[in-house]
Design a protein around this motif. Structure first.
Motif, PDB file in Angstrom:
ATOM      1  N   ARG A  92       0.834  -1.186   0.000  1.00  0.00           N
ATOM      2  CA  ARG A  92       0.000   0.000   0.000  1.00  0.00           C
ATOM      3  C   ARG A  92       0.878   1.248   0.000  1.00  0.00           C
ATOM      4  O   ARG A  92       0.615   2.202  -0.710  1.00  0.00           O
ATOM      5  CB  ARG A  92      -0.914  -0.013   1.225  1.00  0.00           C
ATOM      6  CG  ARG A  92      -2.092   0.884   1.057  1.00  0.00           C
ATOM      7  CD  ARG A  92      -2.897   0.923   2.331  1.00  0.00           C
ATOM      8  NE  ARG A  92      -3.342  -0.401   2.741  1.00  0.00           N
ATOM      9  CZ  ARG A  92      -3.516  -0.751   4.001  1.00  0.00           C
ATOM     10  NH1 ARG A  92      -3.245   0.092   4.975  1.00  0.00           N
ATOM     11  NH2 ARG A  92      -3.944  -1.940   4.305  1.00  0.00           N
ATOM     12  N   GLY A  93       1.958   1.207   0.796  1.00  0.00           N
ATOM     13  CA  GLY A  93       2.866   2.350   0.867  1.00  0.00           C
ATOM     14  C   GLY A  93       3.452   2.684  -0.480  1.00  0.00           C
ATOM     15  O   GLY A  93       3.506   3.836  -0.890  1.00  0.00           O
ATOM     16  N   VAL A  94       3.859   1.663  -1.226  1.00  0.00           N
ATOM     17  CA  VAL A  94       4.455   1.888  -2.541  1.00  0.00           C
ATOM     18  C   VAL A  94       3.449   2.585  -3.448  1.00  0.00           C
ATOM     19  O   VAL A  94       3.754   3.567  -4.102  1.00  0.00           O
ATOM     20  CB  VAL A  94       4.909   0.546  -3.161  1.00  0.00           C
ATOM     21  CG1 VAL A  94       5.262   0.734  -4.611  1.00  0.00           C
ATOM     22  CG2 VAL A  94       6.096  -0.003  -2.397  1.00  0.00           C
ATOM     23  N   THR A  95       2.217   2.094  -3.456  1.00  0.00           N
ATOM     24  CA  THR A  95       1.219   2.675  -4.336  1.00  0.00           C
ATOM     25  C   THR A  95       0.919   4.114  -3.920  1.00  0.00           C
ATOM     26  O   THR A  95       0.749   4.986  -4.758  1.00  0.00           O
ATOM     27  CB  THR A  95      -0.075   1.848  -4.302  1.00  0.00           C
ATOM     28  OG1 THR A  95       0.295   0.493  -4.219  1.00  0.00           O
ATOM     29  CG2 THR A  95      -0.888   2.075  -5.528  1.00  0.00           C
ATOM     30  N   LYS A  96       0.874   4.359  -2.622  1.00  0.00           N
ATOM     31  CA  LYS A  96       0.642   5.720  -2.150  1.00  0.00           C
ATOM     32  C   LYS A  96       1.773   6.644  -2.576  1.00  0.00           C
ATOM     33  O   LYS A  96       1.543   7.776  -2.985  1.00  0.00           O
ATOM     34  CB  LYS A  96       0.520   5.725  -0.627  1.00  0.00           C
ATOM     35  CG  LYS A  96      -0.913   5.767  -0.178  1.00  0.00           C
ATOM     36  CD  LYS A  96      -1.000   6.063   1.296  1.00  0.00           C
ATOM     37  CE  LYS A  96      -2.437   6.032   1.746  1.00  0.00           C
ATOM     38  NZ  LYS A  96      -2.570   5.823   3.176  1.00  0.00           N
ATOM     39  N   GLY A  97       2.986   6.132  -2.472  1.00  0.00           N
ATOM     40  CA  GLY A  97       4.146   6.918  -2.890  1.00  0.00           C
ATOM     41  C   GLY A  97       4.046   7.287  -4.352  1.00  0.00           C
ATOM     42  O   GLY A  97       4.288   8.424  -4.757  1.00  0.00           O
ATOM     43  N   LEU A  98       3.647   6.321  -5.155  1.00  0.00           N
ATOM     44  CA  LEU A  98       3.504   6.541  -6.587  1.00  0.00           C
ATOM     45  C   LEU A  98       2.413   7.588  -6.848  1.00  0.00           C
ATOM     46  O   LEU A  98       2.575   8.507  -7.635  1.00  0.00           O
ATOM     47  CB  LEU A  98       3.123   5.222  -7.266  1.00  0.00           C
ATOM     48  CG  LEU A  98       2.982   5.276  -8.780  1.00  0.00           C
ATOM     49  CD1 LEU A  98       4.311   5.554  -9.429  1.00  0.00           C
ATOM     50  CD2 LEU A  98       2.409   3.963  -9.308  1.00  0.00           C
ATOM     51  N   TRP A  99       1.309   7.429  -6.150  1.00  0.00           N
ATOM     52  CA  TRP A  99       0.187   8.356  -6.306  1.00  0.00           C
ATOM     53  C   TRP A  99       0.638   9.779  -5.960  1.00  0.00           C
ATOM     54  O   TRP A  99       0.376  10.728  -6.676  1.00  0.00           O
ATOM     55  CB  TRP A  99      -0.946   7.932  -5.362  1.00  0.00           C
ATOM     56  CG  TRP A  99      -2.214   8.700  -5.554  1.00  0.00           C
ATOM     57  CD1 TRP A  99      -3.219   8.408  -6.424  1.00  0.00           C
ATOM     58  CD2 TRP A  99      -2.616   9.887  -4.868  1.00  0.00           C
ATOM     59  NE1 TRP A  99      -4.217   9.340  -6.323  1.00  0.00           N
ATOM     60  CE2 TRP A  99      -3.873  10.265  -5.371  1.00  0.00           C
ATOM     61  CE3 TRP A  99      -2.017  10.669  -3.876  1.00  0.00           C
ATOM     62  CZ2 TRP A  99      -4.560  11.375  -4.926  1.00  0.00           C
ATOM     63  CZ3 TRP A  99      -2.711  11.779  -3.425  1.00  0.00           C
ATOM     64  CH2 TRP A  99      -3.968  12.126  -3.946  1.00  0.00           C
ATOM     65  N   PHE A 100       1.386   9.901  -4.879  1.00  0.00           N
ATOM     66  CA  PHE A 100       1.821  11.200  -4.404  1.00  0.00           C
ATOM     67  C   PHE A 100       2.788  11.848  -5.393  1.00  0.00           C
ATOM     68  O   PHE A 100       2.654  13.012  -5.746  1.00  0.00           O
ATOM     69  CB  PHE A 100       2.473  11.030  -3.028  1.00  0.00           C
ATOM     70  CG  PHE A 100       2.750  12.323  -2.331  1.00  0.00           C
ATOM     71  CD1 PHE A 100       1.701  13.069  -1.823  1.00  0.00           C
ATOM     72  CD2 PHE A 100       4.043  12.798  -2.215  1.00  0.00           C
ATOM     73  CE1 PHE A 100       1.948  14.282  -1.187  1.00  0.00           C
ATOM     74  CE2 PHE A 100       4.298  14.003  -1.586  1.00  0.00           C
ATOM     75  CZ  PHE A 100       3.255  14.750  -1.067  1.00  0.00           C
ATOM     76  N   SER A 101       3.761  11.053  -5.894  1.00  0.00           N
ATOM     77  CA  SER A 101       4.722  11.657  -6.832  1.00  0.00           C
ATOM     78  C   SER A 101       4.017  12.057  -8.120  1.00  0.00           C
ATOM     79  O   SER A 101       4.336  13.070  -8.728  1.00  0.00           O
ATOM     80  CB  SER A 101       5.909  10.752  -7.136  1.00  0.00           C
ATOM     81  OG  SER A 101       5.739   9.491  -6.611  1.00  0.00           O
ATOM     82  N   MET A 102       3.045  11.232  -8.533  1.00  0.00           N
ATOM     83  CA  MET A 102       2.280  11.573  -9.740  1.00  0.00           C
ATOM     84  C   MET A 102       1.541  12.885  -9.527  1.00  0.00           C
ATOM     85  O   MET A 102       1.508  13.754 -10.413  1.00  0.00           O
ATOM     86  CB  MET A 102       1.284  10.436 -10.029  1.00  0.00           C
ATOM     87  CG  MET A 102       0.552  10.565 -11.348  1.00  0.00           C
ATOM     88  SD  MET A 102       1.681  10.511 -12.738  1.00  0.00           S
ATOM     89  CE  MET A 102       1.096  11.946 -13.636  1.00  0.00           C
ATOM     90  N   ALA A 103       0.957  13.062  -8.338  1.00  0.00           N
ATOM     91  CA  ALA A 103       0.206  14.281  -8.038  1.00  0.00           C
ATOM     92  C   ALA A 103       1.132  15.495  -8.079  1.00  0.00           C
ATOM     93  O   ALA A 103       0.836  16.500  -8.735  1.00  0.00           O
ATOM     94  CB  ALA A 103      -0.456  14.156  -6.671  1.00  0.00           C
ATOM     95  N   ALA A 179      -7.247   6.802 -11.618  1.00  0.00           N
ATOM     96  CA  ALA A 179      -6.933   5.430 -12.033  1.00  0.00           C
ATOM     97  C   ALA A 179      -6.002   4.779 -11.010  1.00  0.00           C
ATOM     98  O   ALA A 179      -6.183   3.626 -10.629  1.00  0.00           O
ATOM     99  CB  ALA A 179      -6.290   5.430 -13.412  1.00  0.00           C
ATOM    100  N   LEU A 180      -5.013   5.552 -10.552  1.00  0.00           N
ATOM    101  CA  LEU A 180      -4.077   5.009  -9.557  1.00  0.00           C
ATOM    102  C   LEU A 180      -4.808   4.687  -8.264  1.00  0.00           C
ATOM    103  O   LEU A 180      -4.559   3.677  -7.625  1.00  0.00           O
ATOM    104  CB  LEU A 180      -2.956   6.013  -9.276  1.00  0.00           C
ATOM    105  CG  LEU A 180      -1.849   6.110 -10.317  1.00  0.00           C
ATOM    106  CD1 LEU A 180      -0.821   7.134  -9.893  1.00  0.00           C
ATOM    107  CD2 LEU A 180      -1.174   4.761 -10.521  1.00  0.00           C
ATOM    108  N   LYS A 181      -5.737   5.559  -7.896  1.00  0.00           N
ATOM    109  CA  LYS A 181      -6.481   5.352  -6.648  1.00  0.00           C
ATOM    110  C   LYS A 181      -7.283   4.052  -6.713  1.00  0.00           C
ATOM    111  O   LYS A 181      -7.359   3.305  -5.745  1.00  0.00           O
ATOM    112  CB  LYS A 181      -7.424   6.527  -6.404  1.00  0.00           C
ATOM    113  CG  LYS A 181      -7.964   6.536  -4.988  1.00  0.00           C
ATOM    114  CD  LYS A 181      -8.117   7.947  -4.481  1.00  0.00           C
ATOM    115  CE  LYS A 181      -7.766   8.021  -3.015  1.00  0.00           C
ATOM    116  NZ  LYS A 181      -7.594   9.387  -2.556  1.00  0.00           N
ATOM    117  N   ASN A 182      -7.845   3.777  -7.908  1.00  0.00           N
ATOM    118  CA  ASN A 182      -8.573   2.524  -8.103  1.00  0.00           C
ATOM    119  C   ASN A 182      -7.692   1.324  -7.839  1.00  0.00           C
ATOM    120  O   ASN A 182      -8.139   0.298  -7.341  1.00  0.00           O
ATOM    121  CB  ASN A 182      -9.088   2.429  -9.539  1.00  0.00           C
ATOM    122  CG  ASN A 182     -10.498   2.928  -9.629  1.00  0.00           C
ATOM    123  OD1 ASN A 182     -11.171   3.019  -8.610  1.00  0.00           O
ATOM    124  ND2 ASN A 182     -10.934   3.266 -10.823  1.00  0.00           N
TER     125      ASN A 182
END
Lengths: 185, 123
Positions: A92-103, A179-182
């Motif tokens: 979950r942390g990895v995906t959140k990190g990705l989401w955050f950097s994308m944002a 899409a990432l959040k999904n």
């Protein structure tokens, strides 16, 4: 179909379903299973029994199911037993990190385009898109000392273009983030 | 009668699923074996009818977890075979799983040995 053909078909089908693994991993799986099948065939022949290749292959199950067992644990690790939340948290942390950097990345670019368009309204002489060196470079500058021999190319058009660009990047970023959040769980 | 056998097969398969890791680690304890050899010897046991499609992915997973090691050997004219053996880590895991297994068996035995109407435990 000959015994060899059956084996070849099975292995090539397995190889196809293993395509998500890297070549070395897939090759190792194929080599191991091929060695088992040929051993089993030899054992039947040595014992003077008829070789029922379909029966030997059926022990491995359909190539797709066999491949998915390897793919599952190689790509995602063993599914953790219930209660193993620590492992889930890492994913979950990895995906959140990705989401955050994308944002950050998307909104930053949108903000830069937006600011560019707005500043052009107030300091039309100092900011703009210029070509210099006879069209060999294109620069966006915000300065009162322009590039020597440079020529502004867009003029006032920079304002709507930058603002449209800003809007498009904003929309795209929102879509990608959704899409990432999904994909987050 | 037939229904009973089917029920038992289901029970066997459930039990096997849960204990498969212990089964494979135990069968490699102190010896090396290649896949076909391991499969054939396990199949000698009445409740250990596992298939190639179950054994090989499991061996691969145990190898990736560092519990077993694998190496290709070729003896004489025969085809190269991949031999598996326990690592130190696998030995430790086997010991831990063995303890848990024996504890479960002891617990179940205790339950079987103490039918009612007396309470399960003495006051």
């Amino acid at each position: 179909m000959s015994v060899r053909t059956h084996i070849r078909n099975y292995l090539s089908s397995l190889n196809k379903y293993l395509s998500r693994l890297d070549k070395a991993d897939a090759g190792e799986v194929i080599k191991e299973i091929e060695s088992h099948i040929l051993d089993a065939v030899d054992a039947r022949e040595a014992a003077g029994q008829p070789v029922d290749i379909k029966q030997i292959l059926s022990g491995f199950g359909p190539p797709r199911d066999l491949a998915s067992q390897y793919v599952d644990h190689i790509l995602t690790g063993t599914p953790p037993p219930k209660g193993f939340n620590a492992i889930k948290k890492i994913t979950r942390g990895v995906t959140k990190g990705l989401w955050f950097s994308m944002a950050v990345f998307g909104y930053l670019i949108a903000a830069m385009l937006g600011v560019l368009g707005l500043i052009k309204l107030f300091f039309p002489q100092d900011i703009g898109l210029w070509t210099a060196a006879q069209g060999n470079t294109v620069v966006i500058t915000f300065t009162d000392a322009n590039f020597p021999m440079s020529r502004e190319v867009l003029g006032w058009w920079l304002v709507p273009l930058a603002l449209i660009g800003c809007t498009l990047v904003l929309l795209l970023t929102r879509k990608v983030l959704a899409a990432l959040k999904n994909g987050m769980n | 009668m037939i229904k009973d056998t089917i029920k038992h097969e289901k029970w066997d398969s459930q039990l096997r699923k849960g204990s498969l890791e212990l089964v494979v680690l135990a069968s490699l304890n102190g010896r090396q074996a290649y896949g076909l050899e391991l499969l054939k010897s396990l199949q000698q046991l009445p409740t250990m009818q596992l298939s190639e499609g179950t054994l090989y992915p499991l061996l691969d997973r145990l190898k990736r977890e560092g519990l077993i090691a694998a190496e290709w050997y070729q003896e004489g004219d025969s085809r190269p075979r991949k031999y598996f053996q326990l690592t130190d880590e696998g030995q430790i895991k086997l010991a831990a799983l063995t303890d848990r297994w024996r504890q479960s068996v002891a617990d179940i035995e205790y339950l079987l040995d103490h039918p009612g109407p007396d309470p399960l435990f003495e006051e």
